[in-house]
Design a protein around this motif. Structure first.
Motif, PDB file in Angstrom:
ATOM      1  N   ALA A 133       8.203  -3.545 -18.089  1.00 62.49           N
ATOM      2  CA  ALA A 133       8.133  -2.246 -17.432  1.00 62.49           C
ATOM      3  C   ALA A 133       6.726  -1.970 -16.915  1.00 62.49           C
ATOM      4  O   ALA A 133       6.538  -1.435 -15.815  1.00 62.49           O
ATOM      5  N   MET A 134       5.711  -2.337 -17.728  1.00 61.96           N
ATOM      6  CA  MET A 134       4.323  -2.118 -17.320  1.00 61.96           C
ATOM      7  C   MET A 134       3.968  -2.979 -16.105  1.00 61.96           C
ATOM      8  O   MET A 134       3.272  -2.535 -15.186  1.00 61.96           O
ATOM      9  N   ARG A 135       4.463  -4.202 -16.118  1.00 64.15           N
ATOM     10  CA  ARG A 135       4.160  -5.103 -14.994  1.00 64.15           C
ATOM     11  C   ARG A 135       4.827  -4.604 -13.714  1.00 64.15           C
ATOM     12  O   ARG A 135       4.270  -4.705 -12.622  1.00 64.15           O
ATOM     13  N   LEU A 136       6.029  -4.062 -13.844  1.00 57.14           N
ATOM     14  CA  LEU A 136       6.713  -3.509 -12.686  1.00 57.14           C
ATOM     15  C   LEU A 136       5.933  -2.325 -12.126  1.00 57.14           C
ATOM     16  O   LEU A 136       5.787  -2.175 -10.911  1.00 57.14           O
ATOM     17  N   GLU A 137       5.407  -1.500 -13.034  1.00 54.68           N
ATOM     18  CA  GLU A 137       4.615  -0.343 -12.607  1.00 54.68           C
ATOM     19  C   GLU A 137       3.331  -0.804 -11.905  1.00 54.68           C
ATOM     20  O   GLU A 137       2.890  -0.218 -10.914  1.00 54.68           O
ATOM     21  N   ARG A 138       2.748  -1.883 -12.420  1.00 56.48           N
ATOM     22  CA  ARG A 138       1.534  -2.406 -11.787  1.00 56.48           C
ATOM     23  C   ARG A 138       1.834  -2.940 -10.395  1.00 56.48           C
ATOM     24  O   ARG A 138       1.058  -2.769  -9.457  1.00 56.48           O
ATOM     25  N   LEU A 139       2.981  -3.579 -10.226  1.00 54.68           N
ATOM     26  CA  LEU A 139       3.353  -4.075  -8.903  1.00 54.68           C
ATOM     27  C   LEU A 139       3.557  -2.913  -7.926  1.00 54.68           C
ATOM     28  O   LEU A 139       3.224  -3.011  -6.758  1.00 54.68           O
ATOM     29  N   ARG A 140       4.107  -1.807  -8.434  1.00 55.99           N
ATOM     30  CA  ARG A 140       4.246  -0.626  -7.579  1.00 55.99           C
ATOM     31  C   ARG A 140       2.872  -0.120  -7.150  1.00 55.99           C
ATOM     32  O   ARG A 140       2.669   0.266  -5.996  1.00 55.99           O
ATOM     33  N   ALA A 141       1.917  -0.131  -8.101  1.00 52.50           N
ATOM     34  CA  ALA A 141       0.558   0.315  -7.791  1.00 52.50           C
ATOM     35  C   ALA A 141      -0.086  -0.606  -6.751  1.00 52.50           C
ATOM     36  O   ALA A 141      -0.799  -0.156  -5.844  1.00 52.50           O
ATOM     37  N   HIS A 142       0.182  -1.901  -6.908  1.00 53.74           N
ATOM     38  CA  HIS A 142      -0.364  -2.863  -5.935  1.00 53.74           C
ATOM     39  C   HIS A 142       0.241  -2.630  -4.556  1.00 53.74           C
ATOM     40  O   HIS A 142      -0.448  -2.670  -3.530  1.00 53.74           O
ATOM     41  N   GLN A 143       1.544  -2.327  -4.538  1.00 52.12           N
ATOM     42  CA  GLN A 143       2.223  -2.053  -3.285  1.00 52.12           C
ATOM     43  C   GLN A 143       1.623  -0.825  -2.603  1.00 52.12           C
ATOM     44  O   GLN A 143       1.346  -0.837  -1.400  1.00 52.12           O
ATOM     45  N   GLN A 144       1.392   0.222  -3.373  1.00 52.58           N
ATOM     46  CA  GLN A 144       0.807   1.439  -2.822  1.00 52.58           C
ATOM     47  C   GLN A 144      -0.613   1.184  -2.331  1.00 52.58           C
ATOM     48  O   GLN A 144      -1.029   1.673  -1.271  1.00 52.58           O
ATOM     49  N   MET A 145      -1.385   0.393  -3.102  1.00 52.76           N
ATOM     50  CA  MET A 145      -2.749   0.072  -2.713  1.00 52.76           C
ATOM     51  C   MET A 145      -2.779  -0.663  -1.367  1.00 52.76           C
ATOM     52  O   MET A 145      -3.603  -0.380  -0.495  1.00 52.76           O
ATOM     53  N   GLU A 146      -1.849  -1.610  -1.184  1.00 55.54           N
ATOM     54  CA  GLU A 146      -1.829  -2.373   0.065  1.00 55.54           C
ATOM     55  C   GLU A 146      -1.404  -1.499   1.233  1.00 55.54           C
ATOM     56  O   GLU A 146      -1.892  -1.670   2.354  1.00 55.54           O
ATOM     57  N   ARG A 147      -0.514  -0.548   0.998  1.00 59.30           N
ATOM     58  CA  ARG A 147      -0.123   0.370   2.060  1.00 59.30           C
ATOM     59  C   ARG A 147      -1.330   1.168   2.545  1.00 59.30           C
ATOM     60  O   ARG A 147      -1.579   1.278   3.744  1.00 59.30           O
ATOM     61  N   VAL A 148      -2.053   1.712   1.580  1.00 56.43           N
ATOM     62  CA  VAL A 148      -3.238   2.496   1.933  1.00 56.43           C
ATOM     63  C   VAL A 148      -4.272   1.599   2.601  1.00 56.43           C
ATOM     64  O   VAL A 148      -4.945   1.989   3.564  1.00 56.43           O
ATOM     65  N   ARG A 149      -4.373   0.390   2.084  1.00 56.05           N
ATOM     66  CA  ARG A 149      -5.346  -0.578   2.611  1.00 56.05           C
ATOM     67  C   ARG A 149      -5.081  -0.874   4.092  1.00 56.05           C
ATOM     68  O   ARG A 149      -5.981  -0.838   4.924  1.00 56.05           O
ATOM     69  N   VAL A 150      -3.809  -1.185   4.416  1.00 53.30           N
ATOM     70  CA  VAL A 150      -3.457  -1.489   5.807  1.00 53.30           C
ATOM     71  C   VAL A 150      -3.715  -0.285   6.690  1.00 53.30           C
ATOM     72  O   VAL A 150      -4.288  -0.395   7.782  1.00 53.30           O
ATOM     73  N   SER A 151      -3.307   0.890   6.217  1.00 56.37           N
ATOM     74  CA  SER A 151      -3.506   2.117   7.000  1.00 56.37           C
ATOM     75  C   SER A 151      -4.985   2.386   7.230  1.00 56.37           C
ATOM     76  O   SER A 151      -5.380   2.838   8.306  1.00 56.37           O
ATOM     77  N   ALA A 152      -5.810   2.069   6.228  1.00 56.76           N
ATOM     78  CA  ALA A 152      -7.248   2.312   6.350  1.00 56.76           C
ATOM     79  C   ALA A 152      -7.933   1.283   7.248  1.00 56.76           C
ATOM     80  O   ALA A 152      -8.865   1.608   7.991  1.00 56.76           O
ATOM     81  N   LEU A 153      -7.469   0.047   7.192  1.00 55.87           N
ATOM     82  CA  LEU A 153      -8.125  -1.018   7.962  1.00 55.87           C
ATOM     83  C   LEU A 153      -7.772  -0.972   9.446  1.00 55.87           C
ATOM     84  O   LEU A 153      -8.572  -1.386  10.285  1.00 55.87           O
ATOM     85  N   LYS A 154      -6.561  -0.509   9.784  1.00 49.75           N
ATOM     86  CA  LYS A 154      -6.131  -0.526  11.178  1.00 49.75           C
ATOM     87  C   LYS A 154      -7.128   0.160  12.109  1.00 49.75           C
ATOM     88  O   LYS A 154      -7.569  -0.426  13.109  1.00 49.75           O
ATOM     89  N   PRO A 155      -7.532   1.438  11.813  1.00 45.61           N
ATOM     90  CA  PRO A 155      -8.505   2.077  12.729  1.00 45.61           C
ATOM     91  C   PRO A 155      -9.862   1.374  12.724  1.00 45.61           C
ATOM     92  O   PRO A 155     -10.541   1.324  13.750  1.00 45.61           O
TER      93      PRO A 155
END
Length: 1024
Positions: A559-581
């Protein structure tokens, strides 16, 4: 006379066929000449076949010098000279077509009357994917009373070849020799040395060439014990520490480390030439695997001065004589290098010019010829040394090693009988392979001959129409039909005599038995290491209470690892959105430096400084878009620090709770400091730096720097290799060219790019990053707690045993994969292919497969020479060709035979002639017909190309209209050799039309005129 030659001659003189298998340059041609002498003495005939027109032309010239002009003839798709001569040289395709007329018999008018011998030179072409079928058909159809003399380079299964010919044709002797009249010495060229590749006994690699020895001796590299990574030392000149020497083992180095070492030792062309010259190893054939590479190499030797004054005068005299005879065939940009003793020889050159180069080389007036590998196919250019610029070639999937046979074939060009005591082969250090790979390939031994037998429309039609009755049946549309003579059963008996079927009967049973045993063992092992088995074993070792607690903890961890993967997914979303501009901004007036980061297949982290070029459309690059794969969250993903997201514990995760990805990523391109192009998404960027290069013209009037780099990217003539995969887009790379090297040198090393120079990421990303790190830290703490229990120790012990079993499974799967590959090579498929092709002919109303009636379309197709006889017949019989002028008909025919013709990499489609409206309309009508045939082929799982390309039809129309060669080449984006090949193919097709049955007479008349108008200098392939 060598023993090999004596034994072979004795064999055919006693009445047997013979297979001669020996290294290149072992004197096999003398055996064919002896057969020709015996034939002429008896008043009989001999047919001598080769796989290539150029080789047939060369044999024609050589045999005329030996036996006299009246005794030797030539028959190729381009020429027919003295075709009734007792010695007739031809391509194997021409012989196969002759045999169609009288399969297994000598009938009147077949061209086989009075034939005693057929010599099949270069019979190892039987393994060639595009030509192999022709060789098998020739052996199968050959009348039993005609003796076969088969000359082959070294192969690993000559017994199978001789056994097959003996079974399908008649008594056949096998003569094998591994001895070369002129022995070969193997060398290895590096930046500052030319060394022996092998040890004194030639049993292994010269140990001084190993990377270990290089690291021990070289002062420019050291090995960092802390990071196990190479580091450069340019300022320091300290010797390599003895305590670090053990790290020189290649197994300790990452792929990038090895590549760095090798790149530092790649010699220039002039470096290797200097060694050849000082050691008296010239003349040399230097194999380079691209036309551009050959031409570039010639230019590097602009001031080589390999000829003395007397030799230069001879070259100049020969050049003037050639220019007077063929003024338009002179390759103007090659003349100055020719006077230096250097030349290029490849398919981009006119055949006349290549023949001229061959003659000068044979006279010793060219000391180095840079050639593509086609030169290895029997062309008579004896050299003291052959150099291979690489032992790998670029393909659709990146670099791959040459086959052993290709290496041996090229190496065999070295050593001139009666001149040299030894021949020399030089293999060259490249970034992709060193001495280790060269030796691995060399010691692998020759490859086996593998059947490439496949059915074609011409095969089906001709086999079933070998015997004919008077036409008396009616086609459903009312036209006449020709009744077939050979039955399907008779045709099947012939098809099943293929080399593949012969080998399969010997090998298939044993291989399938072995594969079945392996698959059973793999299934049993996989059952032993399943999660269910693992958990059952743990339960058996623990009490009920202990196992209950342990499995609760495991579920918590999941369960903890699944939660960490969700956090990684959210981090990459923000990352892509931040890097594009930020990346959009980086496409402004400055070309920013960036840092890319990825893990290689050995899990070694790589940080690559690069010059950011900009956003691109992936579909523009080598069909890359079709290779893109959708990657969903998985344990193989890599986080922004290049670390695997998966944990050490071998526990399966339930990932169903992860959200589906709706993130849109973009692809960008950058040029790395290692002169490698990188194609990537936002995911692979570690940092963007404020510094960079100004996006301004280097020279007034030039485009800005970014535009120049994009233009150079379009010229990349190599395959993209995937080096990183992720749900957020993949990372690809492709080798840069020589002219991008100077750009890559402007990219600073990472230690010269400070953290203060990095562009700061937005707060949202930093917060998402913090959440992910905290989750990761929490998991690590939990795992340490779990590992401290006695339960975990038992779990770890069982997991380790599972790991050992997994390694065994992988080894078995790899071995099983090799066996499957071998089975797929020898699986008999000829008859199935034959029937599938027959079904297409049936539906196309060319052949009634049930009643065996041949209709007009099939009658036309059965007489055509081409890659897809049915398609060519359909096109030629199309009413849209009626009324076309000769030049227009030539243009349409050119569009049917332009496969493989390409625009030069440095040119664009603007350099291609436009077609007339009439031709364009005709090709559009044919395109509809082509689409229908492709659908019909797909329905019956037939894969035979249907070529139709308007791109080059305009050039053909211009030539057929009377434009001179000089006028066309002045504004043409096609290489001389490619254009000559296209025009010769067009002439060949036009020349067939007047003698094809069931073709409109006006089209036949127009074709005859067009062929006559086009067949003029300098595209003739005959010289002398």
């Amino acid at each position: 006379m060598f023993l090999l030659q004596r034994l072979a001659i004795e064999s055919f003189l006693k009445g047997s066929s013979v297979v001669v298998c020996a290294p290149t340059s072992s004197g096999k041609t003398l055996i064919g000449e002896a057969a020709a002498l015996a034939t002429v003495a008896k008043g009989k005939r001999l047919l001598y076949t080769t796989p290539l027109k150029a080789l047939s032309n060369q044999k024609f010239r050589e045999f005329r010098e030996t036996f006299g002009e009246k005794n030797v003839g030539l028959l190729t798709g381009d020429a027919a000279v003295n075709r009734e001569a007792p010695i007739l040289i031809m391509t194997t395709e021409i012989l196969r077509n002759m045999l169609y007329q009288s399969v297994n018999t000598v009938s009147e008018g077949s061209g086989l009357e009075q034939v005693d011998f057929i010599v099949l030179d270069e019979v190892h072409y039987l393994s060639d994917i595009s030509r192999g079928t022709v060789w098998e058909e020739t052996v199968i159809y050959c009348p039993k009373e005609v003796q076969l003399i088969c000359l082959s380079a070294t192969i690993s299964n000559p017994e199978e070849l001789a056994g097959w010919i003996g079974q399908v044709h008649g008594p056949t002797d096998l003569v094998i020799s591994k001895r070369r009249p002129v022995p070969l010495t193997w060398h290895f060229s590096r930046k500052k040395s030319l060394s022996h590749l092998l040890n004194p006994k030639a049993t292994n690699m010269n140990r001084s060439l190993s990377i270990t020895r290089f690291l021990q001796k070289n002062s420019l590299f050291s090995y960092d014990d802390g990071t196990k990574r190479l580091k450069g030392r340019k300022a320091e000149k300290r010797r390599y520490h003895k305590e670090s020497a053990s790290h020189g083992d290649i197994s300790e180095l990452s792929e990038e480390d090895i590549k760095t070492i090798r790149r530092s030792q790649v010699p220039l062309v002039s470096d290797t030439l200097m060694h050849l010259r000082t050691r008296d190893m010239l003349p040399s054939i230097w194999f380079v695997f691209s036309r551009k590479g050959c031409d570039d190499a010639v230019q590097y030797l602009e001031d080589s001065g390999l000829l003395n004054d007397e030799e230069q005068l001879k070259v100049d005299s020969a050049l003037k004589e050639f220019q007077a005879q063929y003024p338009e065939a002179v390759r103007e940009n090659a003349v100055m290098y020719l006077l230096q003793g250097v030349a290029a020889h490849h398919a981009g050159c006119l055949p006349l010019w290549k023949s001229f180069i061959e003659e000068l080389f044979q006279q010793g007036l060219i000391k180095v010829v840079f050639a593509t590998e086609t030169l290895a196919a029997g062309i008579n250019m004896p050299a003291r040394t052959t150099v291979l610029s690489s032992v790998s070639k670029r393909g659709d999937n990146g670099h791959s090693l040459l086959s052993s046979n290709a290496l041996l074939q090229m190496a065999g060009r070295a050593g001139r009988r009666g001149i040299d005591k030894e021949g020399h082969v030089v293999l060259v250090q490249t970034p992709f392979e060193g001495a280790e790979e060269c030796c691995k390939l060399l010691f692998a031994g020759p490859d086996p001959l593998v059947s490439q037998f496949s059915a074609s429309y011409g095969m089906v039609l001709n086999l079933l129409s070998a015997k004919r009755l008077t036409p008396n049946d009616q086609h459903p549309n009312g036209s006449n039909a020709v009744h077939m003579g050979r039955t399907l059963e008779e045709a099947r008996a012939l098809i099943e005599q293929s080399f593949g079927n012969y080998v399969s009967s010997e090998v298939m049973i044993a291989a399938k038995d072995q594969l079945e045993k392996m698959q059973r063992e793999i299934e049993n092992l996989e059952l032993e290491i399943s999660d269910e088995t693992l958990y059952e074993n743990i339960k058996a070792k623990l009490s009920k209470e202990e196992s209950s607690i342990f499995f609760v903890l495991l579920e918590q961890l999941k369960a903890m690892r699944l939660e960490r993967l969700r956090a990684h997914q959210q981090m990459e979303r923000v990352r892509v959105s931040a890097l594009k501009p930020l990346l959009e901004k980086s496409s402004g007036e400055q070309i920013h430096f960036i840092c890319l980061q990825y893990n290689d297949k050995n899990k070694t982290k790589h940080s690559v400084p690069a010059l950011f070029v900009g956003k691109i459309n992936t579909s523009s690059y080598i069909g890359l878009e079709s290779k893109m794969e959708e990657w969903y969250p998985n344990n193989d993903d890599i986080d922004q620090y290049g670390e695997a997201i998966s944990d050490e514990m071998d526990v399966s995760d339930n990932l169903n709770g992860l959200e589906e990805q709706d993130l849109v990523v973009s692809y960008y391109v950058a040029l790395g400091s290692d002169n490698t192009w990188y194609l990537f998404t936002e995911k692979w960027i570690k940092a963007i730096y404020k510094s960079g290069l100004p996006d301004v013209p280097l020279v007034p009037g030039d485009p800005p720097s970014r535009e120049i780099l994009k233009k150079k990217l379009e010229e990349v003539n190599t395959a993209w290799e995937k080096v990183g995969k992720s749900q957020y887009g993949d990372l690809w790379r492709a080798e840069g060219a020589i002219d991008t090297w100077s750009w890559s040198l402007n990219v600073p090393l990472l230690h010269n790019l400070s953290a203060e120079d990095e562009i700061i990421m937005p707060k949202e990303f930093i917060e998402a990053q913090r959440t992910y790190r905290e989750g990761k830290k929490l998991i690590n703490t939990f795992q340490r707690r779990l590992r401290s229990t006695e339960w975990y120790k038992e779990f770890q012990r069982l997991s380790d045993l599972n790991h050992v079993q997994k390694e065994k499974i992988e080894r078995l799967k790899a071995k099983a994969s090799r066996i499957k590959a071998r089975i797929s090579q020898i699986e008999p498929t000829g008859w199935r292919d034959f029937l599938q092709v027959g079904e297409v002919l049936h539906e196309a109303q060319a052949l009634d497969i049930n009643t065996q009636l041949l209709y007009p379309l099939g009658e036309t197709a059965s007489k055509i020479r081409g890659a897809n006889e049915l398609w060519l017949a359909m096109a030629i019989k199309n009413e849209c060709l009626i009324g076309l002028k000769p030049s227009q008909l030539a243009a349409v025919c050119g569009s049917l035979v332009s496969e493989g013709i390409k625009i030069r990499p440095t040119k664009t489609s603007n350099y291609v002639y436009e077609v007339s409206n009439v031709v364009g309309n005709a090709i559009e009508i044919l395109e509809e017909q082509r689409s229908s045939l492709l659908q019909l082929q797909a329905k019956h799982r037939v894969e035979i190309s249907c070529d139709l390309d308007m791109q080059f039809a305009g050039i053909v129309e211009a030539w057929a209209s009377g434009l001179t060669w000089r006028e066309i080449m002045m504004d043409c984006g096609v290489d001389d050799g490619d254009l000559a090949r296209l025009l010769r193919r067009t002439i060949d097709l036009l020349s067939q039309i007047p003698v094809l049955p069931e073709v409109d007479p006006t089209v036949q008349k127009s074709a005859k005129l067009a062929a006559r108008m086009m067949d003029r200098s300098p595209i003739s392939e005959l010289v002398g």
